[in-house]
Scaffold this active site. Structure first.
Site, mmCIF file in Angstrom:
data_model
loop_
_atom_site.group_PDB
_atom_site.id
_atom_site.type_symbol
_atom_site.label_atom_id
_atom_site.label_comp_id
_atom_site.label_asym_id
_atom_site.label_seq_id
_atom_site.Cartn_x
_atom_site.Cartn_y
_atom_site.Cartn_z
ATOM 1 N N ASP A 210 0.871 -1.162 0.000
ATOM 2 C CA ASP A 210 0.000 0.000 0.000
ATOM 3 C C ASP A 210 0.919 1.227 0.000
ATOM 4 O O ASP A 210 2.131 1.111 0.213
ATOM 5 C CB ASP A 210 -0.882 -0.044 1.251
ATOM 6 N N ASP B 193 -1.708 -0.849 5.857
ATOM 7 C CA ASP B 193 -2.036 -0.382 7.207
ATOM 8 C C ASP B 193 -3.534 -0.278 7.458
ATOM 9 O O ASP B 193 -3.954 0.305 8.467
ATOM 10 C CB ASP B 193 -1.387 0.987 7.458
#
Length: 219
Positions: free
Chosen positions: A12, A171
């Protein structure tokens, strides 16, 4: 927990490789000031930073959001952000060394983010560490976005690594859901935009990493 040999890594972006919160927060506060509304403090916008324009504008405008044309607000937010996209943004400590080590070991890696692809391609050239990034998938690159597995599966094709041999590091819960659905080995980036008190154990990730360099122990 999966034990397959790892041959590639996908990440990400916001809250995982780059700390973009202050530039996104600045865009939000610019719009709030324009409409004579109270600005949002860093500790309040930081956990929402990876939720995009909708999440941040919802945070800032709260119940008053329904009184405005959301598309106008979004356009104003994105225009300011685009013009100020790398003023405060920085790599998290350890990310540069992590990416350098992947390059030295000839381990292919890429980025799968829900950030619009155009903004992502505008942002990454500010950081030379992304020169060896082999795949860049944004939130609007394909029909589906995370938590759907399609972006990760497409990125695995681009780095020529089967998803079963790939780490996916993120996350947010949507990152772990997407990675698990793609049959990748999932890693929670504990240093990212995780709300205080959030019980990440319920996310069903394969691993929890306290710092970017912890990723190296999984390879």
């Amino acid at each position: 927990m999966r034990t397959t040999k790892i041959s590639g890594v996908l990440f990400d972006l916001d809250g995982t490789l780059l700390d973009t919160a202050n530039d996104l927060g600045a865009a939000l506060n610019y719009v709030l000031r324009k409409y004579n509304l109270a600005e949002v403090a860093r500790e309040d916008y930081r956990p929402i930073a990876s939720d995009g324009a909708l999440g941040l504008l919802t945070l800032g405008f709260a119940q008053a959001l329904k009184n405005y044309d959301y598309e106008v607000l979004r356009a104003e937010f994105l225009a300011y952000y685009q013009e100020n996209i790398a003023v405060h943004t920085c790599l998290y400590p350890g990310v540069a060394q992590l990416l350098l080590t992947l390059n030295e070991r000839n381990i292919p890696w890429g980025v799968v983010t829900n950030k619009p692809e155009g903004l992502t391609r505008l942002l990454l050239p500010y950081y030379s560490e992304f020169e060896k990034c082999l795949s860049l998938v944004g939130g609007d690159t394909f029909t589906n976005r995370k938590p759907h597995p399609e972006p990760i599966l497409k990125a695995c094709e681009e780095i020529s690594v089967p998803s079963e041999q790939c780490l996916y590091v993120g996350d947010a819960l949507r990152d772990i859901e997407a990675g698990n659905s793609a049959q990748a080995t999932t890693v929670i980036a504990k240093w990212g935009y995780i709300i205080a008190g959030e019980d990440c154990k319920n996310w069903q990730a394969d691993y929890h990493a306290e710092s970017p360099l912890d990723i190296l122990s999984l390879l």
